[in-house]
Design an enzyme around this catalytic site. Structure first.
Site, mmCIF file in Angstrom:
data_model
loop_
_atom_site.group_PDB
_atom_site.id
_atom_site.type_symbol
_atom_site.label_atom_id
_atom_site.label_comp_id
_atom_site.label_asym_id
_atom_site.label_seq_id
_atom_site.Cartn_x
_atom_site.Cartn_y
_atom_site.Cartn_z
ATOM 1 N N LYS A 63 0.832 -1.196 0.000
ATOM 2 C CA LYS A 63 0.000 0.000 0.000
ATOM 3 C C LYS A 63 0.877 1.260 0.000
ATOM 4 O O LYS A 63 2.097 1.173 0.226
ATOM 5 C CB LYS A 63 -0.938 -0.059 1.217
ATOM 6 C CG LYS A 63 -1.923 -1.252 1.161
ATOM 7 C CD LYS A 63 -2.810 -1.310 2.396
ATOM 8 C CE LYS A 63 -3.795 -2.472 2.327
ATOM 9 N NZ LYS A 63 -4.656 -2.565 3.531
ATOM 10 N N TYR A 67 -11.892 -2.979 -3.444
ATOM 11 C CA TYR A 67 -12.449 -3.167 -2.100
ATOM 12 C C TYR A 67 -13.985 -3.143 -2.102
ATOM 13 O O TYR A 67 -14.593 -2.812 -1.075
ATOM 14 C CB TYR A 67 -11.905 -2.107 -1.145
ATOM 15 C CG TYR A 67 -10.514 -2.406 -0.608
ATOM 16 C CD1 TYR A 67 -10.252 -3.591 0.084
ATOM 17 C CD2 TYR A 67 -9.463 -1.496 -0.766
ATOM 18 C CE1 TYR A 67 -8.990 -3.862 0.591
ATOM 19 C CE2 TYR A 67 -8.195 -1.766 -0.255
ATOM 20 C CZ TYR A 67 -7.965 -2.951 0.430
ATOM 21 O OH TYR A 67 -6.721 -3.225 0.943
ATOM 22 N N THR A 123 -5.201 -7.965 10.470
ATOM 23 C CA THR A 123 -5.609 -6.668 9.900
ATOM 24 C C THR A 123 -5.190 -5.496 10.779
ATOM 25 O O THR A 123 -4.680 -4.495 10.283
ATOM 26 C CB THR A 123 -7.145 -6.657 9.706
ATOM 27 O OG1 THR A 123 -7.528 -7.831 8.982
ATOM 28 C CG2 THR A 123 -7.586 -5.420 8.940
ATOM 29 N N ARG A 166 2.794 -6.832 9.124
ATOM 30 C CA ARG A 166 2.063 -5.796 9.869
ATOM 31 C C ARG A 166 2.511 -5.736 11.326
ATOM 32 O O ARG A 166 2.584 -4.655 11.923
ATOM 33 C CB ARG A 166 0.558 -6.063 9.771
ATOM 34 C CG ARG A 166 -0.028 -5.744 8.392
ATOM 35 C CD ARG A 166 -1.421 -6.310 8.259
ATOM 36 N NE ARG A 166 -2.074 -5.934 7.015
ATOM 37 C CZ ARG A 166 -3.191 -6.506 6.586
ATOM 38 N NH1 ARG A 166 -3.783 -7.467 7.277
ATOM 39 N NH2 ARG A 166 -3.741 -6.107 5.437
ATOM 40 N N ASN A 169 -1.792 -0.066 7.269
ATOM 41 C CA ASN A 169 -1.259 -1.402 7.587
ATOM 42 C C ASN A 169 -0.404 -2.023 6.483
ATOM 43 O O ASN A 169 -0.238 -3.230 6.405
ATOM 44 C CB ASN A 169 -2.372 -2.338 8.070
ATOM 45 C CG ASN A 169 -3.447 -2.582 7.022
ATOM 46 O OD1 ASN A 169 -3.366 -2.057 5.913
ATOM 47 N ND2 ASN A 169 -4.434 -3.380 7.367
ATOM 48 N N HIS A 214 -1.624 -5.509 1.452
ATOM 49 C CA HIS A 214 -2.856 -6.259 1.225
ATOM 50 C C HIS A 214 -2.507 -7.661 0.759
ATOM 51 O O HIS A 214 -1.576 -7.838 -0.020
ATOM 52 C CB HIS A 214 -3.709 -5.587 0.133
ATOM 53 C CG HIS A 214 -4.719 -6.526 -0.482
ATOM 54 N ND1 HIS A 214 -5.928 -6.776 0.088
ATOM 55 C CD2 HIS A 214 -4.657 -7.306 -1.598
ATOM 56 C CE1 HIS A 214 -6.594 -7.668 -0.667
ATOM 57 N NE2 HIS A 214 -5.839 -7.997 -1.691
ATOM 58 N N GLU A 256 -8.900 -10.823 -8.037
ATOM 59 C CA GLU A 256 -8.001 -9.673 -7.879
ATOM 60 C C GLU A 256 -6.883 -9.696 -8.923
ATOM 61 O O GLU A 256 -6.515 -8.655 -9.475
ATOM 62 C CB GLU A 256 -7.445 -9.641 -6.450
ATOM 63 C CG GLU A 256 -8.538 -9.296 -5.434
ATOM 64 C CD GLU A 256 -8.111 -9.484 -3.977
ATOM 65 O OE1 GLU A 256 -6.947 -9.835 -3.716
ATOM 66 O OE2 GLU A 256 -8.979 -9.277 -3.093
HETATM 67 P P1 GTP Z 1 -6.556 -6.327 3.087
HETATM 68 O O1 GTP Z 1 -5.475 -7.350 2.900
HETATM 69 O O2 GTP Z 1 -6.122 -4.916 2.814
HETATM 70 O O3 GTP Z 1 -7.832 -6.711 2.325
HETATM 71 O O4 GTP Z 1 -6.874 -6.357 4.666
HETATM 72 P P2 GTP Z 1 -7.628 -7.501 5.471
HETATM 73 O O5 GTP Z 1 -8.114 -8.569 4.547
HETATM 74 O O6 GTP Z 1 -6.736 -7.891 6.588
HETATM 75 O O7 GTP Z 1 -8.876 -6.693 6.069
HETATM 76 P P3 GTP Z 1 -10.234 -6.301 5.325
HETATM 77 O O8 GTP Z 1 -10.303 -6.879 3.963
HETATM 78 O O9 GTP Z 1 -11.343 -6.590 6.277
HETATM 79 O O10 GTP Z 1 -10.112 -4.715 5.233
HETATM 80 C C1 GTP Z 1 -9.414 -4.111 4.161
HETATM 81 C C2 GTP Z 1 -8.627 -2.938 4.695
HETATM 82 O O11 GTP Z 1 -9.524 -1.959 5.194
HETATM 83 C C3 GTP Z 1 -7.717 -3.254 5.882
HETATM 84 O O12 GTP Z 1 -6.458 -3.757 5.510
HETATM 85 C C4 GTP Z 1 -7.574 -1.899 6.536
HETATM 86 O O13 GTP Z 1 -6.608 -1.085 5.864
HETATM 87 C C5 GTP Z 1 -8.959 -1.293 6.296
HETATM 88 N N1 GTP Z 1 -9.805 -1.527 7.469
HETATM 89 C C6 GTP Z 1 -10.411 -2.682 7.837
HETATM 90 N N2 GTP Z 1 -11.120 -2.519 8.970
HETATM 91 C C7 GTP Z 1 -10.953 -1.217 9.312
HETATM 92 C C8 GTP Z 1 -11.434 -0.420 10.391
HETATM 93 O O14 GTP Z 1 -12.150 -0.880 11.266
HETATM 94 N N3 GTP Z 1 -11.058 0.909 10.393
HETATM 95 C C9 GTP Z 1 -10.251 1.428 9.433
HETATM 96 N N4 GTP Z 1 -9.899 2.724 9.509
HETATM 97 N N5 GTP Z 1 -9.773 0.717 8.410
HETATM 98 C C10 GTP Z 1 -10.129 -0.590 8.351
HETATM 99 MG MG MG Z 2 -9.193 -8.169 2.817
#
Ligand code: GTP
Ligand code: MG
Length: 149
Positions: free
Chosen positions: A9, A49, A91, A102, A112, A115, A126
């Site tokens: 990212k 997303y 996450t 992370r 973070n 992805h 994707e």
């Molecule tokens: P990705 O690998 O980026 O898809 O992350 P993930 O699979 O671990 O988490 P998810 O797909 O649920 O969420 C995608 C992204 O949204 C996360 O990596 C975070 O950057 C962001 N995100 C998720 N939950 C939150 C939240 O509660 N608050 C905020 N600010 N960002 C969030």
């Molecule tokens: Mg995700």
């Protein structure tokens, strides 16, 4: 072999973590099959997303992803989707184990660093979204030293 989509990212790019991330996936024994550094548009980030479009943080998430260049990659290997998620870590970086990307390099959930696809099916979608041009076909000469064939 399985394939997954991994994206560094904008914060990871700005903070000079590209080599660190690539090094971890390489050293594990996964193969880099495609890579590009690109700025994505808002509509593209929204598509990537799309599953999270109803979340309150969706707007901030899209702004974050378009805030600078990202490094989009396809990695290949045995169980690379689930194992890639383990290398990435939880996450919320404060909950992510030390030793994960992370866990070692991030603090905030909205910054973070990386992805990783969460299922084989989403990885396929994707990869098709980010690499419509297709990906390289190659296999390391070290293959039999990493995989018991
Ligand atoms: P990705 O690998 O980026 O898809 O992350 P993930 O699979 O671990 O988490 P998810 O797909 O649920 O969420 C995608 C992204 O949204 C996360 O990596 C975070 O950057 C962001 N995100 C998720 N939950 C939150 C939240 O509660 N608050 C905020 N600010 N960002 C969030
Ligand atoms: Mg995700």
């Amino acid at each position: 072999l399985e394939q997954t989509f991994i994206m560094i990212k904008p914060d990871g790019v700005q903070r000079g973590l590209i080599g660190e991330v690539i090094g971890r996936f390489e050293k594990k024994g996964f193969y880099l099959k495609a890579m590009k550094l690109i700025n994505v548009e808002k509509s593209f980030a929204e598509k990537h997303y799309a599953d999270l479009s109803s979340k309150p943080f969706f707007g901030g998430l899209v702004e974050y992803i378009v805030s600078g260049p990202v490094v989009a990659m396809v990695w290949e290997g045995k169980q690379v989707v689930s194992t890639g998620r383990k290398l990435v870590g939880a996450t919320n970086p404060l909950a992510a184990e030390p030793g994960t990307i992370r866990g070692d390099f991030a603090v905030d959930i909205g910054r973070n660093v990386i992805h990783g696809s969460d299922s084989v099916e989403n990885a396929r979608k994707e990869i098709a979204l980010w690499f419509p041009e297709g990906i390289a076909e190659w296999r390391s000469n070290q293959h039999p030293w990493i995989y018991e064939v």
